[in-house]
Structure formats: structure tokens, C-alpha cells
Design a protein around this motif. Sequence first.
Motif, PDB file in Angstrom:
ATOM      1  N   SER A  77       0.877  -1.061   0.121  1.00 24.57           N
ATOM      2  CA  SER A  77      -0.089   0.112  -0.170  1.00 24.57           C
ATOM      3  C   SER A  77       0.911   1.181   0.003  1.00 24.57           C
ATOM      4  N   ASN A  78       2.037   1.241   0.358  1.00 20.30           N
ATOM      5  CA  ASN A  78       3.176   2.397   0.319  1.00 20.30           C
ATOM      6  C   ASN A  78       3.127   2.605  -1.227  1.00 20.30           C
ATOM      7  N   PHE A  79       2.927   2.187  -2.260  1.00 16.76           N
ATOM      8  CA  PHE A  79       2.966   2.396  -3.356  1.00 16.76           C
ATOM      9  C   PHE A  79       1.869   3.265  -3.893  1.00 16.76           C
ATOM     10  N   LEU A  80       0.748   3.350  -3.310  1.00 13.48           N
ATOM     11  CA  LEU A  80      -0.445   4.034  -3.503  1.00 13.48           C
ATOM     12  C   LEU A  80      -0.165   5.644  -3.602  1.00 13.48           C
ATOM     13  N   SER A  81      -0.608   6.351  -4.552  1.00  9.87           N
ATOM     14  CA  SER A  81      -0.598   7.929  -4.679  1.00  9.87           C
ATOM     15  C   SER A  81      -1.566   8.437  -5.343  1.00  9.87           C
ATOM     16  N   GLU A  82      -1.823   9.805  -5.201  1.00 13.51           N
ATOM     17  CA  GLU A  82      -2.838  10.545  -5.559  1.00 13.51           C
ATOM     18  C   GLU A  82      -3.189  10.330  -7.187  1.00 13.51           C
ATOM     19  N   ASN A  83      -2.057  10.494  -7.848  1.00 11.34           N
ATOM     20  CA  ASN A  83      -2.343  10.726  -9.180  1.00 11.34           C
ATOM     21  C   ASN A  83      -1.924   9.456  -9.999  1.00 11.34           C
ATOM     22  N   LEU A 110      -1.637   4.996 -10.650  1.00 13.62           N
ATOM     23  CA  LEU A 110      -2.475   3.845 -10.634  1.00 13.62           C
ATOM     24  C   LEU A 110      -1.638   2.623 -10.273  1.00 13.62           C
ATOM     25  N   CYS A 111      -1.778   1.905  -9.048  1.00 13.10           N
ATOM     26  CA  CYS A 111      -0.935   0.666  -8.929  1.00 13.10           C
ATOM     27  C   CYS A 111      -1.847  -0.712  -9.444  1.00 13.10           C
ATOM     28  N   VAL A 112      -1.201  -1.512 -10.380  1.00 18.02           N
ATOM     29  CA  VAL A 112      -1.698  -2.489 -10.556  1.00 18.02           C
ATOM     30  C   VAL A 112      -1.007  -3.593 -10.076  1.00 18.02           C
ATOM     31  N   PHE A 113      -1.732  -4.458  -9.171  1.00 14.53           N
ATOM     32  CA  PHE A 113      -0.845  -5.386  -8.592  1.00 14.53           C
ATOM     33  C   PHE A 113      -0.960  -6.746  -9.275  1.00 14.53           C
ATOM     34  N   LEU A 114       0.198  -7.571  -9.198  1.00 15.09           N
ATOM     35  CA  LEU A 114       0.246  -8.839  -9.945  1.00 15.09           C
ATOM     36  C   LEU A 114       0.204  -9.986  -8.852  1.00 15.09           C
ATOM     37  N   PHE A 146      -6.861  -8.431 -32.633  1.00 19.00           N
ATOM     38  CA  PHE A 146      -8.286  -9.242 -32.111  1.00 19.00           C
ATOM     39  C   PHE A 146      -8.664  -8.435 -31.092  1.00 19.00           C
ATOM     40  N   GLY A 147      -8.827  -7.176 -31.187  1.00 17.46           N
ATOM     41  CA  GLY A 147      -9.587  -6.335 -30.477  1.00 17.46           C
ATOM     42  C   GLY A 147      -9.178  -6.295 -29.062  1.00 17.46           C
ATOM     43  N   ILE A 148      -8.026  -6.561 -28.745  1.00 14.11           N
ATOM     44  CA  ILE A 148      -7.501  -6.218 -27.326  1.00 14.11           C
ATOM     45  C   ILE A 148      -7.134  -4.929 -27.050  1.00 14.11           C
ATOM     46  N   LYS A 149      -7.657  -4.388 -25.901  1.00 13.27           N
ATOM     47  CA  LYS A 149      -7.649  -2.800 -25.647  1.00 13.27           C
ATOM     48  C   LYS A 149      -6.612  -2.643 -24.513  1.00 13.27           C
ATOM     49  N   CYS A 150      -6.033  -3.621 -23.759  1.00 12.64           N
ATOM     50  CA  CYS A 150      -5.518  -3.330 -22.643  1.00 12.64           C
ATOM     51  C   CYS A 150      -4.514  -4.730 -22.339  1.00 12.64           C
ATOM     52  N   CYS A 151      -3.067  -4.545 -22.265  1.00 15.37           N
ATOM     53  CA  CYS A 151      -2.258  -5.766 -21.894  1.00 15.37           C
ATOM     54  C   CYS A 151      -1.200  -5.217 -20.955  1.00 15.37           C
ATOM     55  N   PRO A 152      -1.262  -5.491 -19.546  1.00 15.69           N
ATOM     56  CA  PRO A 152      -0.265  -5.107 -18.674  1.00 15.69           C
ATOM     57  C   PRO A 152       0.890  -5.675 -18.861  1.00 15.69           C
ATOM     58  N   THR A 153       2.233  -5.327 -18.607  1.00 13.02           N
ATOM     59  CA  THR A 153       3.574  -6.038 -18.428  1.00 13.02           C
ATOM     60  C   THR A 153       3.569  -6.570 -17.020  1.00 13.02           C
ATOM     61  N   ALA A 154       4.923  -7.270 -17.064  1.00 11.64           N
ATOM     62  CA  ALA A 154       5.128  -7.419 -15.508  1.00 11.64           C
ATOM     63  C   ALA A 154       6.593  -6.825 -14.921  1.00 11.64           C
ATOM     64  N   GLU A 155       6.735  -5.668 -15.810  1.00 10.99           N
ATOM     65  CA  GLU A 155       7.804  -4.557 -15.443  1.00 10.99           C
ATOM     66  C   GLU A 155       7.312  -3.951 -14.337  1.00 10.99           C
ATOM     67  N   HIS A 156       7.999  -3.516 -13.236  1.00  9.64           N
ATOM     68  CA  HIS A 156       7.857  -3.139 -12.055  1.00  9.64           C
ATOM     69  C   HIS A 156       7.484  -1.506 -12.071  1.00  9.64           C
ATOM     70  N   LEU A 212       1.643  -1.047 -19.447  1.00  9.62           N
ATOM     71  CA  LEU A 212       1.283  -0.811 -18.177  1.00  9.62           C
ATOM     72  C   LEU A 212       2.191  -1.382 -17.230  1.00  9.62           C
ATOM     73  N   LYS A 213       2.858  -0.755 -16.228  1.00 10.73           N
ATOM     74  CA  LYS A 213       3.454  -1.409 -15.216  1.00 10.73           C
ATOM     75  C   LYS A 213       2.961  -2.246 -14.118  1.00 10.73           C
ATOM     76  N   ARG A 214       3.458  -3.332 -13.508  1.00  7.00           N
ATOM     77  CA  ARG A 214       2.492  -3.828 -12.446  1.00  7.00           C
ATOM     78  C   ARG A 214       3.761  -3.971 -11.015  1.00  7.00           C
ATOM     79  N   ILE A 215       2.974  -4.238 -10.165  1.00  6.36           N
ATOM     80  CA  ILE A 215       3.742  -4.518  -8.992  1.00  6.36           C
ATOM     81  C   ILE A 215       3.557  -6.079  -8.391  1.00  6.36           C
ATOM     82  N   PHE A 216       4.472  -6.813  -8.652  1.00  4.31           N
ATOM     83  CA  PHE A 216       4.313  -8.352  -8.064  1.00  4.31           C
ATOM     84  C   PHE A 216       4.235  -8.693  -6.596  1.00  4.31           C
ATOM     85  N   VAL A 217       3.201  -9.056  -6.316  1.00 11.24           N
ATOM     86  CA  VAL A 217       3.028  -9.125  -4.742  1.00 11.24           C
ATOM     87  C   VAL A 217       3.440 -10.544  -4.411  1.00 11.24           C
ATOM     88  N   ASP A 218       4.376 -10.414  -3.287  1.00 12.70           N
ATOM     89  CA  ASP A 218       5.075 -11.726  -2.611  1.00 12.70           C
ATOM     90  C   ASP A 218       4.865 -11.730  -1.191  1.00 12.70           C
TER      91      ASP A 218
END
Length: 308
Positions: free
Chosen positions: A7-13, A15-19, A278-288, A302-308
Amino acid sequence: MRFDVCSNFLSENSLCVFLLHGVVKNSNYHYRNFNRKHILAEEFDFFLETLMKNGTPVSMDNLIEYSNEKMMPENAFAITFDDGFENNLSVAAPILKQYNVPATFYLTTDFVANNTMSWIDRIDWAFEQSVACPLIEISVPWRKIPVKLEAPSSRLSFLNEIRKTVKNDRSINQHKLSSSIQRQLGYQVVYSGTSEIDTKLNWEDVKCLEQCDLFTIGGHTHSHPIMSFLSETELLHEIGYCLSLLKKHAGITTKHFAYPEGMSNCYNQKVIKSLKSFGIKCCPTAEHGVNQISSKSDLFKLKRIFVD
Ligand SMILES: [Zn+2]
């Protein structure tokens, strides 16, 4: 990132995408799950509780709307699961429902259709089976002489070496390597398992997830190859067959996808162009990292945050 500090990664402006990959009730292994691909149910509960205190959950569909000028809430976060483990439905989904948090599940359709293990899970499995062997000896194509492994730490660092090497070398056939290692350690070739870190969702499970308004299903290829390593024909098959099976067996049409492995070498413009066809609109990576979302955002990087 450890679940308790995410949750430390959350910020006002931003978006965090968790993996995540899995949530389990128990995890008592020597080698399997050493990278915490599956976290414990009580950890996942704490993770969501903390996020809900500090942030606002959004879906990956909302995210597409935010890129079209709709205002994104502050401290926004999205939850994603890759691969299609059965524990997503039996363990994670009830906790997500309890906190009313949306999630997107990216499914590898061969895993779903045949309960297949990924190539690396097949290798981790063989190491776990060999835990009592005082010495194991393994030949791999990138080492001139067989590797002798005694201490648990040397076995773990060799598993890391395997991961790193194979993800960066397109000449290595992943499942062939896994079968070779299983045989070298004295086991029959095994492609599927029934433990809670092996069992995949079946088609009924997928329909069950899809029926819940909180949840979205996306593609994650048919057999989990590194997409940038594929020929044009293979690439179109991996995407097209995956999407056609989702439609055929679960009635799902989706605009969501995630790249297997997802590091910067695992996708490129050719991959993105094929997904868009194929009509895909959104595809996140696993880059941090976290994301700034605006009309200029590239939803294929889009970047993601790996949750471990
Ligand atoms: Zn994956």
C-alpha cells in the motif's frame, strides 16, 4: 514486493496494478513456491484490508475509461492474477468478494483445458520430489559439464539460474528442458498436478468467476510462451486460439490480455499489433512500477507490482 508494504505505492495521481498468481491456505515446501508466487490467504486478506483503508479499487475496464478522459479516483489500484490457478476461485475470490474488490484473471487456455503445469513448475516439482537426495546432478544445455547440487541454497540458486537463462534464450525449448530435468532426477515425465499450487481452473470454474460482476477474464496465450520469441504464425495462433477457447468453452469475449513473463524483452511492437488485431485494448506487462493514466497512456505498456 512484500504484501504488507504494497500500500506504500498508492499515490494521488497514479494507478497501482498488482500482479498475483495464487492464494493458498498452506505452503509447506522446500523448493516449490520459494519465490512466493502463491501467498497465504491471511496475507492476501491483510493486503486487501490495508489497500481498502488507503486506496480505491478499480477494474481494468475502468482503466480503459480513465484513458478516455474519465477522472481516475485518488490512490487507485487494480488487482490482477496471471495463469489461471484454481485457488483464484476457491481461496482468493471469497476474500475479494468480502472486500468488494474487482479483479482481472488472465488465463492460459492450455492450463485450463488440460490442467497443465508451466515448464518452471514442472522443474520446481522435480526438485521438491528430490528433497531427500543428498546429491543431485543435472545437465543443462548452457553448461558444459553437469551441475552437482548438494546444499538447499545451491539448489535454489540453480533454480534461479534456470529461470533467468530460459527467459532470455529463445533457442531453449522450455518443456523439453523440464522433461529432461524430471527424467535426470529419476521421475516419469509429469505435466500436471493436483496440489493447491498446481491445480488450474477448469471451464466450469472459469464460468463461475465470469458470472461475478466483480471479476473480468482476460487472455494469457494458449501455452504461455514468450510472445516476442514467436514467429508471426505462432503468435497469431497463441492469441487467436486462446481467445477462441475462452469464447467456445466459457462464452467469454474479452478486450484484456497479459503477456507471459511480461518483462521488457517478452513483448514488442509486433506483439502489440497482433493483440490489437484481435480487439485487445489493454495488456499489462510484469515490469515493476506504477502508472500515470491519461489519454496519452499506452495501455499495452502498463507496469505492475508483483505481490509476494
Ligand atoms: Zn504467466
